[in-house]
Design a protein around this motif. Structure first.
Motif, mmCIF file in Angstrom:
data_model
loop_
_atom_site.group_PDB
_atom_site.id
_atom_site.type_symbol
_atom_site.label_atom_id
_atom_site.label_comp_id
_atom_site.label_asym_id
_atom_site.label_seq_id
_atom_site.Cartn_x
_atom_site.Cartn_y
_atom_site.Cartn_z
ATOM 1 N N MET A 191 0.843 -1.173 0.000
ATOM 2 C CA MET A 191 0.000 0.000 0.000
ATOM 3 C C MET A 191 0.889 1.237 0.000
ATOM 4 S SD MET A 191 -3.061 1.241 2.574
ATOM 5 C CE MET A 191 -2.157 1.729 4.007
ATOM 6 N N GLN A 192 0.493 2.204 -0.787
ATOM 7 C CA GLN A 192 1.129 3.522 -0.759
ATOM 8 C C GLN A 192 0.109 4.491 -0.199
ATOM 9 O OE1 GLN A 192 2.347 4.087 -4.837
ATOM 10 N NE2 GLN A 192 4.412 3.426 -4.317
ATOM 11 N N GLN A 193 0.535 5.280 0.794
ATOM 12 C CA GLN A 193 -0.412 6.172 1.461
ATOM 13 C C GLN A 193 0.182 7.556 1.618
ATOM 14 O OE1 GLN A 193 -1.724 4.751 5.277
ATOM 15 N NE2 GLN A 193 -2.622 6.710 5.830
ATOM 16 N N SER A 194 -0.674 8.544 1.437
ATOM 17 C CA SER A 194 -0.334 9.927 1.699
ATOM 18 C C SER A 194 -1.542 10.567 2.371
ATOM 19 C CB SER A 194 0.006 10.677 0.407
ATOM 20 O OG SER A 194 0.265 12.037 0.686
ATOM 21 N N ASP A 195 -1.412 10.829 3.663
ATOM 22 C CA ASP A 195 -2.522 11.385 4.452
ATOM 23 C C ASP A 195 -3.781 10.538 4.274
ATOM 24 O OD1 ASP A 195 -0.940 13.470 5.501
ATOM 25 O OD2 ASP A 195 -1.246 14.639 3.681
ATOM 26 N N ASN A 196 -4.836 11.119 3.680
ATOM 27 C CA ASN A 196 -6.105 10.393 3.591
ATOM 28 C C ASN A 196 -6.314 9.702 2.237
ATOM 29 O OD1 ASN A 196 -6.498 12.771 2.143
ATOM 30 N ND2 ASN A 196 -8.661 12.892 2.670
ATOM 31 N N LEU A 197 -5.248 9.551 1.450
ATOM 32 C CA LEU A 197 -5.321 8.858 0.166
ATOM 33 C C LEU A 197 -4.404 7.636 0.187
ATOM 34 C CD1 LEU A 197 -5.103 11.856 -2.327
ATOM 35 C CD2 LEU A 197 -7.162 10.672 -1.554
ATOM 36 N N ALA A 198 -4.851 6.562 -0.478
ATOM 37 C CA ALA A 198 -4.016 5.364 -0.551
ATOM 38 C C ALA A 198 -4.271 4.644 -1.871
ATOM 39 C CB ALA A 198 -4.310 4.422 0.613
ATOM 40 N N ALA A 199 -3.262 3.908 -2.319
ATOM 41 C CA ALA A 199 -3.361 3.095 -3.525
ATOM 42 C C ALA A 199 -2.896 1.682 -3.185
ATOM 43 C CB ALA A 199 -2.502 3.676 -4.640
ATOM 44 N N ILE A 200 -3.672 0.714 -3.626
ATOM 45 C CA ILE A 200 -3.363 -0.700 -3.378
ATOM 46 C C ILE A 200 -3.611 -1.473 -4.664
ATOM 47 C CG2 ILE A 200 -4.009 -2.769 -2.084
ATOM 48 C CD1 ILE A 200 -5.105 -0.920 0.088
ATOM 49 N N TRP A 201 -2.734 -2.433 -4.973
ATOM 50 C CA TRP A 201 -3.040 -3.342 -6.079
ATOM 51 C C TRP A 201 -2.859 -4.764 -5.583
ATOM 52 C CZ3 TRP A 201 0.310 -6.796 -8.408
ATOM 53 C CH2 TRP A 201 1.672 -6.608 -8.200
ATOM 54 N N THR A 202 -3.649 -5.660 -6.151
ATOM 55 C CA THR A 202 -3.605 -7.051 -5.743
ATOM 56 C C THR A 202 -3.932 -7.962 -6.927
ATOM 57 O OG1 THR A 202 -4.478 -8.688 -4.173
ATOM 58 C CG2 THR A 202 -6.010 -7.003 -4.944
ATOM 59 N N PRO A 203 -3.195 -9.043 -7.084
ATOM 60 C CA PRO A 203 -3.525 -9.992 -8.147
ATOM 61 C C PRO A 203 -4.836 -10.714 -7.831
ATOM 62 C CG PRO A 203 -1.686 -10.800 -6.831
ATOM 63 C CD PRO A 203 -2.026 -9.444 -6.323
ATOM 64 N N TYR A 204 -5.544 -11.138 -8.876
ATOM 65 C CA TYR A 204 -6.763 -11.925 -8.687
ATOM 66 C C TYR A 204 -6.790 -13.081 -9.683
ATOM 67 C CZ TYR A 204 -8.856 -9.910 -12.893
ATOM 68 O OH TYR A 204 -9.107 -9.549 -14.190
ATOM 69 N N VAL A 205 -7.524 -14.106 -9.305
ATOM 70 C CA VAL A 205 -7.777 -15.256 -10.175
ATOM 71 C C VAL A 205 -9.282 -15.495 -10.120
ATOM 72 C CG1 VAL A 205 -7.318 -17.699 -10.574
ATOM 73 C CG2 VAL A 205 -5.522 -16.238 -9.645
ATOM 74 N N PHE A 206 -9.913 -15.625 -11.280
ATOM 75 C CA PHE A 206 -11.365 -15.767 -11.363
ATOM 76 C C PHE A 206 -11.722 -17.157 -11.863
ATOM 77 C CE2 PHE A 206 -15.538 -15.319 -13.297
ATOM 78 C CZ PHE A 206 -16.216 -14.565 -12.341
ATOM 79 N N TYR A 207 -12.566 -17.832 -11.101
ATOM 80 C CA TYR A 207 -13.042 -19.161 -11.471
ATOM 81 C C TYR A 207 -14.531 -19.081 -11.794
ATOM 82 C CZ TYR A 207 -8.702 -21.024 -9.558
ATOM 83 O OH TYR A 207 -7.382 -21.305 -9.322
#
Length: 64
Positions: free
Chosen positions: A1-17
């Motif tokens: 996670m990258q955060q600056s005060d009240n903002l954040a960015a997150i990425w995550t891999p997914y797999v769909f079945y």
């Protein structure tokens, strides 16, 4: 996670079945905003991995 005060960015891999079969995989990206004590999703975007999902799963697996 990258955060600056009240903002954040997150990425995550997914797999769909679908119906128990591997359908596709990729990455989700979330843009979050903190409002009071809670984080809320402001924006979500995803991409579709163009390669082999089995290799993708091995790359991002947290098992063992």
């Amino acid at each position: 996670m990258q955060q600056s005060d009240n903002l954040a960015a997150i990425w995550t891999p997914y797999v769909f079945y679908l119906d128990g079969k591997l359908s596709h995989c990729g990455v989700n990206s979330f843009q979050l905003v903190k409002t009071g004590p809670d984080w809320k999703i402001h924006y979500l975007i995803d991409n579709l991995h163009g390669g082999d999902c089995e290799q993708f799963i091995k790359q991002y697996s947290t098992d063992g």
